[in-house]
Every structure is written in structure tokens, then in C-alpha cells.
Design a protein around this motif. Structure first.
Motif, PDB file in Angstrom:
ATOM      1  N   GLN A 115      67.697  15.172   6.074  1.00 13.28           N
ATOM      2  CA  GLN A 115      67.650  13.742   5.789  1.00 13.28           C
ATOM      3  C   GLN A 115      68.298  12.933   6.929  1.00 13.28           C
ATOM      4  O   GLN A 115      67.806  11.882   7.334  1.00 13.28           O
ATOM      5  CB  GLN A 115      68.377  13.533   4.444  1.00 13.28           C
ATOM      6  CG  GLN A 115      68.674  12.124   4.054  1.00 13.28           C
ATOM      7  CD  GLN A 115      67.415  11.299   3.931  1.00 13.28           C
ATOM      8  OE1 GLN A 115      66.351  11.812   3.535  1.00 13.28           O
ATOM      9  NE2 GLN A 115      67.500  10.027   4.296  1.00 13.28           N
ATOM     10  N   LYS A 116      69.374  13.465   7.475  1.00 13.75           N
ATOM     11  CA  LYS A 116      70.080  12.748   8.552  1.00 13.75           C
ATOM     12  C   LYS A 116      69.279  12.796   9.855  1.00 13.75           C
ATOM     13  O   LYS A 116      69.250  11.827  10.610  1.00 13.75           O
ATOM     14  CB  LYS A 116      71.484  13.323   8.750  1.00 13.75           C
ATOM     15  CG  LYS A 116      72.361  13.037   7.527  1.00 13.75           C
ATOM     16  CD  LYS A 116      73.790  13.406   7.742  1.00 13.75           C
ATOM     17  CE  LYS A 116      74.542  13.449   6.438  1.00 13.75           C
ATOM     18  NZ  LYS A 116      75.232  12.209   6.123  1.00 13.75           N
ATOM     19  N   GLN A 172      66.086  12.927   9.907  1.00 20.62           N
ATOM     20  CA  GLN A 172      65.013  11.977   9.636  1.00 20.62           C
ATOM     21  C   GLN A 172      65.466  10.543   9.922  1.00 20.62           C
ATOM     22  O   GLN A 172      64.732   9.745  10.501  1.00 20.62           O
ATOM     23  CB  GLN A 172      64.551  12.110   8.168  1.00 20.62           C
ATOM     24  CG  GLN A 172      63.271  11.348   7.854  1.00 20.62           C
ATOM     25  CD  GLN A 172      62.105  11.793   8.744  1.00 20.62           C
ATOM     26  OE1 GLN A 172      61.803  12.984   8.842  1.00 20.62           O
ATOM     27  NE2 GLN A 172      61.457  10.853   9.420  1.00 20.62           N
ATOM     28  N   GLN A 173      66.706  10.264   9.532  1.00 18.89           N
ATOM     29  CA  GLN A 173      67.251   8.924   9.771  1.00 18.89           C
ATOM     30  C   GLN A 173      67.289   8.597  11.276  1.00 18.89           C
ATOM     31  O   GLN A 173      66.953   7.487  11.673  1.00 18.89           O
ATOM     32  CB  GLN A 173      68.672   8.895   9.211  1.00 18.89           C
ATOM     33  CG  GLN A 173      69.103   7.556   8.670  1.00 18.89           C
ATOM     34  CD  GLN A 173      70.471   7.716   8.009  1.00 18.89           C
ATOM     35  OE1 GLN A 173      70.676   8.614   7.173  1.00 18.89           O
ATOM     36  NE2 GLN A 173      71.412   6.885   8.391  1.00 18.89           N
ATOM     37  N   ASP A 199      63.807   7.924  12.326  1.00 17.21           N
ATOM     38  CA  ASP A 199      63.294   6.653  11.822  1.00 17.21           C
ATOM     39  C   ASP A 199      63.860   5.455  12.581  1.00 17.21           C
ATOM     40  O   ASP A 199      63.251   4.392  12.595  1.00 17.21           O
ATOM     41  CB  ASP A 199      63.653   6.484  10.331  1.00 17.21           C
ATOM     42  CG  ASP A 199      62.857   7.420   9.438  1.00 17.21           C
ATOM     43  OD1 ASP A 199      61.822   7.941   9.909  1.00 17.21           O
ATOM     44  OD2 ASP A 199      63.273   7.637   8.273  1.00 17.21           O
ATOM     45  N   THR A 200      65.049   5.614  13.163  1.00 15.11           N
ATOM     46  CA  THR A 200      65.697   4.425  13.727  1.00 15.11           C
ATOM     47  C   THR A 200      65.862   4.437  15.251  1.00 15.11           C
ATOM     48  O   THR A 200      65.888   3.371  15.855  1.00 15.11           O
ATOM     49  CB  THR A 200      67.109   4.249  13.111  1.00 15.11           C
ATOM     50  OG1 THR A 200      67.874   5.442  13.375  1.00 15.11           O
ATOM     51  CG2 THR A 200      67.049   4.021  11.601  1.00 15.11           C
ATOM     52  N   PRO A 202      73.938   9.302  12.068  1.00  7.73           N
ATOM     53  CA  PRO A 202      74.662   9.078  10.812  1.00  7.73           C
ATOM     54  C   PRO A 202      75.914   9.956  10.741  1.00  7.73           C
ATOM     55  O   PRO A 202      76.016  10.941  11.474  1.00  7.73           O
ATOM     56  CB  PRO A 202      73.660   9.484   9.730  1.00  7.73           C
ATOM     57  CG  PRO A 202      72.577  10.223  10.412  1.00  7.73           C
ATOM     58  CD  PRO A 202      72.651   9.973  11.876  1.00  7.73           C
TER      59      PRO A 202
END
Ligand code: M6R
Length: 370
Positions: free
Chosen positions: A199-200, A202-203, A206-207, A327
Motif C-alpha cells: 500500500q505504501k 502504491q502511495q 500514485d504521488t 510515507p
């Protein structure tokens, strides 16, 4: 087959969350314990292991270096990491209680295969961490822990790296579980942190790509780069440097940040791009303070600072010219996110220069000769 991406490298970087996820999948039972039945080394033999030697080449060796920090911390046994081609031609000390871990994406790297054979001849057990089912290295090893990153086509290794770290961490936590060197709760907490990493990643995906693309544009004409990190950030720096030299043909060097004043700082001149991997600042992390002081030193000599840092890091904001944010996560997990912007940077810089990012000059995907 590039699934809409304009290169395999781009596609494979974006598959990293899935690569980590799939490598974890099936290795944790319902109670959250690690289950490595597939590995088929007797628990008794595993418990007796008193030293690990990782043998690998290139990116796989950097995954091994990351794992060294984690496994020594968790299992309290020495972990050496050695380039497979060096290992073979010296006289390494191997006993039946040494576990040799051969890490290879392709499973066909001749140097790593020869190191594996050498270790087995000396009576050590070899465990392969490999991404290719049925390749020579897993076939000849005593045990295999497959990374499930899926086929990697681009010559520059990306998703295999994060999957290799994940697999080596599972191995480390499994040994800690068997040997009782870490409390159960702490193992579970660490596994939870590991499970949160897809998930991190992916973050980050995404950014950060627009920031990285802008940086690549700004830096496309730079002749050389330095990459610096400490602790697990050190192998990440080496990996960032390798990616950039492999596909953008830029001269790079990776160093442990603590080495700066022992030599590398002499290279720092006005405008020299220096990439820092900055550890988390939380909990008055001493490593963070040390890296920040390294940044100050090179900044004072006019360097152009690029930092990979944790969201909200005010010290980094004060000094860095470009920041790629990650993150929050524990230090040992940070390589899984920190490497992502560095892979993207290499790819974007290569594209800026008009190079084929999937097939860099002079390199083969798997080096099957010595
Ligand atoms: O297939 P392997 O993991 O054994 O390959 C090892 C190295 O040749 C490989 O990681 C190489 O350094 C890559 N080109 C890195 O991007």
C-alpha cells in the motif's frame, strides 16, 4: 504485452506493490506465524544455523545487503554478503552450520550458480531466493524461497529487488521465530509492517512520478551523480547509483554517507547532484541526525541536493533542492519505498536522453557466462 506502459521497466516498477504482496502471500498462517514448509530444510538444521552468507550479483547483492541489517538484528547471527564472483575465488569459511543464501532473479547467473556449487561441495546448505521457477539455481539448491514478482523483462531489475528483500525478510523472521530471538508479538508487528508495504509503495507510485519526471528534466545534463545513505539506506544508494549508470549511462557512485569525509566529499563541487536516502526522523533517530549533517556538509560546498525522505521531514525541507517523499514506515521497511523514486528517476533520465530503457547497451538480462 507492455499492458499500456511505454516500457517494460515502467510496467514492472508499477507491479512492485503486487510483487511484494505475492511474495508474502501463503507464507503466513491463520495465526500470523510464518510457515515455510515449502522450503524443506529440516527445522532442526535451520535452528542449528550459526552464520549466513548471501551470494549474489548486482541488484540482487544489494537486496542481500538490506537483508543483512534486518537478519542480524532479528536473529543475532552474523550475515555476510558477498559478490558471488569474489566468494568463489577466495577460500570462504563454510561449515554445515553455515546457510548460504543465493539470491538471483533469473536463477541462471553463472557466477551465483558457481558460488552455490562451491558452497555445497564444502557441505553447507544453500537456500535460493529466486524469481524463476525451475531455473538452474533453484534446481541445484537444497531449498528455495521463490519471489513471486512475475516475469521481469527489462534488463534493469526493479520489482525483483523489492520481492527479494521481502523474501529475505520472511526468511529472517522465520529464523527468529524458530530460534526464539524475537518475541512473538514483535514478529507479528514486524509482519504487519511488512504487509502494509504494498500500500505504501502504491502511495509513492500514485504521488511521486510527476515530481520525479520534473527532476529528470532538470538533471538530464548532469555528468555525474553521487548517492549516499546509511544503514539500510546505504544499499539503496548503491542500487540507485547502479540503475542510473545502467540505463541513463550517467557516471554515478554510491557511498555510505559516513564515508563522506574519508574521501568522497572531495568530489563535491558547485552544482554536483548528490542524492541522499534519509532515514525516518521519528524517535530522535540518531541515523537521521547523521544523514542531515552529511547533507549540510555537501550543501555548504554547493552541491545540488536530491533527497528521498519521509513525509513531513522539516530538516530535509530546509536543505534539499528536490525531495521525493515516502510515507512513514519503520527504518527496516524503508528500502521497499525508497528505491521506487530512484528507479523512476533512472528511467525518466534515460527517456529524456532518448535511450531504450528496457535494453541498455552492453548489458544482458541474465549473465550466463563468467
Ligand atoms: O538474475 P540475477 O538476479 O542473478 O542477476 C544479477 C545481476 O546481473 C542483475 O541484478 C543486474 O545487476 C541487473 N542488470 C540490475 O539492474
Amino acid at each position: 504485452e507492455k499492458g499500456g506502459w511505454d516500457s517494460f521497466m515502467d510496467k514492472e516498477i508499477h507491479e512492485e506493490p503486487a510483487a511484494v504482496q505475492r511474495t508474502l502471500f501463503g507464507r503466513l498462517d491463520d495465526e500470523g506465524n510464518i510457515n515455510l514448509d515449502e522450503v524443506r530444510i529440516d527445522e532442526h538444521d535451520f535452528r542449528a544455523i550459526d552464520k549466513i552468507i548471501v551470494v549474489a550479483c548486482g541488484t540482487a547483492s544489494y537486496a542481500g545487503m538490506v537483508a543483512k541489517y534486518a537478519i542480524e538484528h532479528w536473529v543475532r547471527i552474523p550475515v555476510e554478503v558477498e559478490l558471488a564472483h569474489e566468494f568463489r575465488y577466495r577460500d570462504p569459511i563454510l561449515t554445515p552450520r553455515t546457510l548460504v543464501v543465493a539470491i538471483s532473479q533469473s536463477g541462471e547467473t553463472m557466477d551465483t550458480l558457481m558460488a552455490l556449487r562451491h558452497a555445497r561441495e564444502q557441505g553447507s546448505k544453500v537456500l535460493a531466493i529466486c524469481n524463476t521457477q525451475g531455473a538452474s539455481i533453484p534446481r541445484e539448491a537444497d531449498a528455495v524461497l521463490y519471489t513471486h514478482a512475475g516475469p521481469e523483462v527489462a534488463v534493469a531489475s526493479t520489482k525483483a529487488f523489492v520481492a527479494q528483500i521481502t523474501a529475505a525478510y520472511i526468511l529472517g523472521l522465520y529464523l527468529a521465530q524458530l530460534k526464539g530471538t524475537v518475541f512473538r508479538d514483535e514478529i507479528h508487528q514486524t509482519l504487519d509492517s511488512l504487509k502494509a508495504m504494498p500500500q505504501k509503495i502504491q502511495q509513492v507510485l500514485d504521488t511521486q512520478p510527476p515530481r520525479v519526471a520534473k527532476a529528470a528534466e532538470q538533471l538530464a545534463d548532469a555528468n555525474s551523480f553521487l548517492f549516499l545513505g546509511r544503514h539500510v539506506g546505504y544499499p539503496v544508494a548503491l542500487e540507485g547509483a547502479l540503475k542510473l549508470k545502467e540505463i541513463a549511462y550517467t557516471f554515478t557512485e554510491g557511498f555510505a554517507a559516513g564515508e563522506l569525509k574519508h574521501g568522497p566529499i572531495a568530489l563535491v563541487d558547485e552544482g554536483e547532484p548528490v542524492v541522499f536516502i534519509v532515514p525516518p526522523a521519528r524517535g530522535r533517530n540518531i541515523l537521521h541526525a547523521k544523514v542531515i549533517s552529511g547533507i549540510e556538509e555537501v550543501k555548504a560546498r554547493g552541491a545540488f541536493i536530491i533527497a528521498v525522505a519521509e513525509e513531513g521531514d522539516k530538516d530535509v525541507e530546509r536543505y534539499a533542492d528536490i525531495i521525493f517523499w515516502r510515507p512513514q514506515c519503520p527504518t527496516l521497511m524503508s528500502p521497499l519505498v525508497d528505491v521506487v523514486p530512484l528507479q523512476l528517476l533512472a528511467m525518466d533520465m534515460a527517456k529524456q536522453k532518448g535511450y531504450d530503457v528496457d535494453k541498455p547497451r552492453n548489458l544482458a538480462k541474465s549473465v550466463t557466462v563468467e
